[in-house]
Design a protein around this motif. Sequence first.
Motif, PDB file in Angstrom:
ATOM      1  N   MET A 118       0.820  -1.217   0.000  1.00  8.67           N
ATOM      2  CA  MET A 118       0.000   0.000   0.000  1.00  8.67           C
ATOM      3  C   MET A 118       0.856   1.270   0.000  1.00  8.67           C
ATOM      4  SD  MET A 118      -3.428   0.748   0.970  1.00  8.67           S
ATOM      5  CE  MET A 118      -4.205   2.296   1.267  1.00  8.67           C
ATOM      6  N   GLY A 119       1.867   1.329   0.842  1.00  2.37           N
ATOM      7  CA  GLY A 119       2.719   2.518   0.931  1.00  2.37           C
ATOM      8  C   GLY A 119       3.436   2.809  -0.373  1.00  2.37           C
ATOM      9  N   LYS A 120       3.904   1.754  -1.003  1.00  2.00           N
ATOM     10  CA  LYS A 120       4.608   1.899  -2.280  1.00  2.00           C
ATOM     11  C   LYS A 120       3.668   2.484  -3.338  1.00  2.00           C
ATOM     12  CE  LYS A 120       6.326  -2.011  -3.544  1.00  2.00           C
ATOM     13  NZ  LYS A 120       6.867  -3.225  -4.174  1.00  2.00           N
ATOM     14  N   VAL A 121       2.439   1.970  -3.378  1.00  2.00           N
ATOM     15  CA  VAL A 121       1.452   2.428  -4.360  1.00  2.00           C
ATOM     16  C   VAL A 121       1.057   3.876  -4.081  1.00  2.00           C
ATOM     17  CG1 VAL A 121      -0.869   2.063  -5.275  1.00  2.00           C
ATOM     18  CG2 VAL A 121       0.574   0.105  -4.746  1.00  2.00           C
ATOM     19  N   MET A 122       0.771   4.188  -2.824  1.00  2.00           N
ATOM     20  CA  MET A 122       0.369   5.555  -2.459  1.00  2.00           C
ATOM     21  C   MET A 122       1.478   6.546  -2.784  1.00  2.00           C
ATOM     22  SD  MET A 122      -2.742   5.588  -1.369  1.00  2.00           S
ATOM     23  CE  MET A 122      -2.955   7.106  -0.462  1.00  2.00           C
ATOM     24  N   GLY A 123       2.715   6.159  -2.513  1.00  2.00           N
ATOM     25  CA  GLY A 123       3.851   7.027  -2.811  1.00  2.00           C
ATOM     26  C   GLY A 123       3.993   7.312  -4.295  1.00  2.00           C
ATOM     27  N   ALA A 124       3.629   6.353  -5.123  1.00  2.00           N
ATOM     28  CA  ALA A 124       3.725   6.531  -6.574  1.00  2.00           C
ATOM     29  C   ALA A 124       2.534   7.310  -7.128  1.00  2.00           C
ATOM     30  CB  ALA A 124       3.822   5.174  -7.256  1.00  2.00           C
ATOM     31  N   ILE A 125       1.360   7.160  -6.512  1.00  2.00           N
ATOM     32  CA  ILE A 125       0.147   7.809  -7.027  1.00  2.00           C
ATOM     33  C   ILE A 125       0.082   9.290  -6.660  1.00  2.00           C
ATOM     34  CG2 ILE A 125      -2.356   7.965  -6.739  1.00  2.00           C
ATOM     35  CD1 ILE A 125      -2.486   4.991  -6.669  1.00  2.00           C
ATOM     36  N   MET A 126       0.413   9.619  -5.442  1.00  2.00           N
ATOM     37  CA  MET A 126       0.174  10.976  -4.950  1.00  2.00           C
ATOM     38  C   MET A 126       0.787  12.070  -5.831  1.00  2.00           C
ATOM     39  SD  MET A 126      -2.047  10.496  -2.773  1.00  2.00           S
ATOM     40  CE  MET A 126      -2.350  12.087  -2.040  1.00  2.00           C
ATOM     41  N   PRO A 127       2.008  11.938  -6.312  1.00  2.00           N
ATOM     42  CA  PRO A 127       2.526  13.002  -7.187  1.00  2.00           C
ATOM     43  C   PRO A 127       1.729  13.142  -8.493  1.00  2.00           C
ATOM     44  CG  PRO A 127       4.322  11.611  -6.405  1.00  2.00           C
ATOM     45  CD  PRO A 127       3.045  10.961  -5.995  1.00  2.00           C
ATOM     46  N   LYS A 128       1.144  12.060  -8.954  1.00  2.00           N
ATOM     47  CA  LYS A 128       0.386  12.087 -10.211  1.00  2.00           C
ATOM     48  C   LYS A 128      -0.929  12.854 -10.073  1.00  2.00           C
ATOM     49  CE  LYS A 128       1.968   7.548 -11.757  1.00  2.00           C
ATOM     50  NZ  LYS A 128       1.539   6.191 -12.102  1.00  2.00           N
ATOM     51  N   VAL A 129      -1.547  12.766  -8.894  1.00  2.00           N
ATOM     52  CA  VAL A 129      -2.882  13.346  -8.720  1.00  2.00           C
ATOM     53  C   VAL A 129      -2.888  14.524  -7.743  1.00  2.00           C
ATOM     54  CG1 VAL A 129      -4.085  11.217  -9.295  1.00  2.00           C
ATOM     55  CG2 VAL A 129      -3.495  11.674  -6.931  1.00  2.00           C
ATOM     56  N   LYS A 130      -1.734  15.046  -7.436  1.00  2.00           N
ATOM     57  CA  LYS A 130      -1.611  16.111  -6.441  1.00  2.00           C
ATOM     58  C   LYS A 130      -2.588  17.253  -6.719  1.00  2.00           C
ATOM     59  CE  LYS A 130       1.771  18.682  -3.943  1.00  2.00           C
ATOM     60  NZ  LYS A 130       3.131  18.637  -3.547  1.00  2.00           N
ATOM     61  N   GLY A 131      -3.462  17.505  -5.749  1.00  2.00           N
ATOM     62  CA  GLY A 131      -4.417  18.588  -5.859  1.00  2.00           C
ATOM     63  C   GLY A 131      -5.625  18.287  -6.732  1.00  2.00           C
ATOM     64  N   LYS A 132      -5.607  17.151  -7.410  1.00  2.00           N
ATOM     65  CA  LYS A 132      -6.697  16.841  -8.330  1.00  2.00           C
ATOM     66  C   LYS A 132      -7.637  15.778  -7.783  1.00  2.00           C
ATOM     67  CE  LYS A 132      -3.772  17.812 -12.286  1.00  2.00           C
ATOM     68  NZ  LYS A 132      -3.063  17.202 -13.412  1.00  2.00           N
ATOM     69  N   ALA A 133      -7.269  15.176  -6.650  1.00  2.00           N
ATOM     70  CA  ALA A 133      -8.121  14.140  -6.057  1.00  2.00           C
ATOM     71  C   ALA A 133      -7.897  14.114  -4.543  1.00  2.00           C
ATOM     72  CB  ALA A 133      -7.803  12.783  -6.658  1.00  2.00           C
ATOM     73  N   ASP A 134      -8.930  13.740  -3.824  1.00  2.00           N
ATOM     74  CA  ASP A 134      -8.884  13.661  -2.372  1.00  2.00           C
ATOM     75  C   ASP A 134      -8.081  12.441  -1.938  1.00  2.00           C
ATOM     76  OD1 ASP A 134      -9.773  14.353   0.331  1.00  2.00           O
ATOM     77  OD2 ASP A 134     -10.976  12.528   0.178  1.00  2.00           O
ATOM     78  N   GLY A 135      -7.204  12.623  -0.965  1.00  2.00           N
ATOM     79  CA  GLY A 135      -6.370  11.533  -0.473  1.00  2.00           C
ATOM     80  C   GLY A 135      -7.176  10.382   0.090  1.00  2.00           C
ATOM     81  N   GLY A 136      -8.305  10.680   0.734  1.00  2.00           N
ATOM     82  CA  GLY A 136      -9.159   9.637   1.293  1.00  2.00           C
ATOM     83  C   GLY A 136      -9.742   8.745   0.203  1.00  2.00           C
ATOM     84  N   LEU A 137     -10.145   9.362  -0.899  1.00  2.00           N
ATOM     85  CA  LEU A 137     -10.680   8.611  -2.036  1.00  2.00           C
ATOM     86  C   LEU A 137      -9.598   7.708  -2.616  1.00  2.00           C
ATOM     87  CD1 LEU A 137     -12.808   8.047  -4.289  1.00  2.00           C
ATOM     88  CD2 LEU A 137     -11.859  10.034  -5.468  1.00  2.00           C
ATOM     89  N   ILE A 138      -8.419   8.249  -2.787  1.00  2.00           N
ATOM     90  CA  ILE A 138      -7.305   7.476  -3.345  1.00  2.00           C
ATOM     91  C   ILE A 138      -6.994   6.285  -2.444  1.00  2.00           C
ATOM     92  CG2 ILE A 138      -4.858   7.538  -3.941  1.00  2.00           C
ATOM     93  CD1 ILE A 138      -5.345  10.570  -4.570  1.00  2.00           C
ATOM     94  N   ASN A 139      -6.916   6.535  -1.153  1.00  2.00           N
ATOM     95  CA  ASN A 139      -6.627   5.486  -0.182  1.00  2.00           C
ATOM     96  C   ASN A 139      -7.660   4.367  -0.283  1.00  2.00           C
ATOM     97  OD1 ASN A 139      -6.448   3.982   2.281  1.00  2.00           O
ATOM     98  ND2 ASN A 139      -5.243   5.651   3.135  1.00  2.00           N
ATOM     99  N   ARG A 140      -8.938   4.749  -0.319  1.00  2.00           N
ATOM    100  CA  ARG A 140     -10.020   3.755  -0.393  1.00  2.00           C
ATOM    101  C   ARG A 140      -9.922   2.925  -1.676  1.00  2.00           C
ATOM    102  NH1 ARG A 140     -14.932   4.099  -2.651  1.00  2.00           N
ATOM    103  NH2 ARG A 140     -14.840   6.366  -2.894  1.00  2.00           N
TER     104      ARG A 140
END
Length: 147
Positions: A118-140
């Motif tokens: 999970m941490g590896k995936v979140m670390g890779a996704i967050m820069p791609k969607v920064k400011g464009k999606a809610d972190g809670g939604l991404i996590n879920r």
Amino acid sequence: MNLLDRLNVDMKEAMKKKEKQKLSVIRMVKSSLQNEAIKLGQELTDEDALTVLNRELKQRKDSLHEFEKANREDLAAKVRDEITILEIYMPEQLSEEEVSEIVKATISEVGASSKADMGKVMGAIMPKVKGKADGGLINRLVQQHLS
């Protein structure tokens, strides 16, 4: 037009129209941006400004949650208005389907197979969607796709 220029233009407009709430929020955001620039010791990039804007929005959403929990509708209404004003300056939000596609692509990109990744995936996704999606939604969504 960068964020600071846009805030300055909107601030002048809010002064002319005597929109106290909007003026107050814009001043708070400008202050936060200036504080961040001082902290970093340089001019803010658009990405830095977006980070500050995200932080301000998250603080307001957390406050809203607490006010609603405490049945303080007067304060909750004020914070809702502030959130509405701040969202004007945020980039357009991705839909849940778009975020889901990015999540799937990133999971296969990093070779994740279980919730332990999970941490590896979140670390890779967050820069791609920064400011464009809610972190809670991404996590879920990441949790859904990894289970």
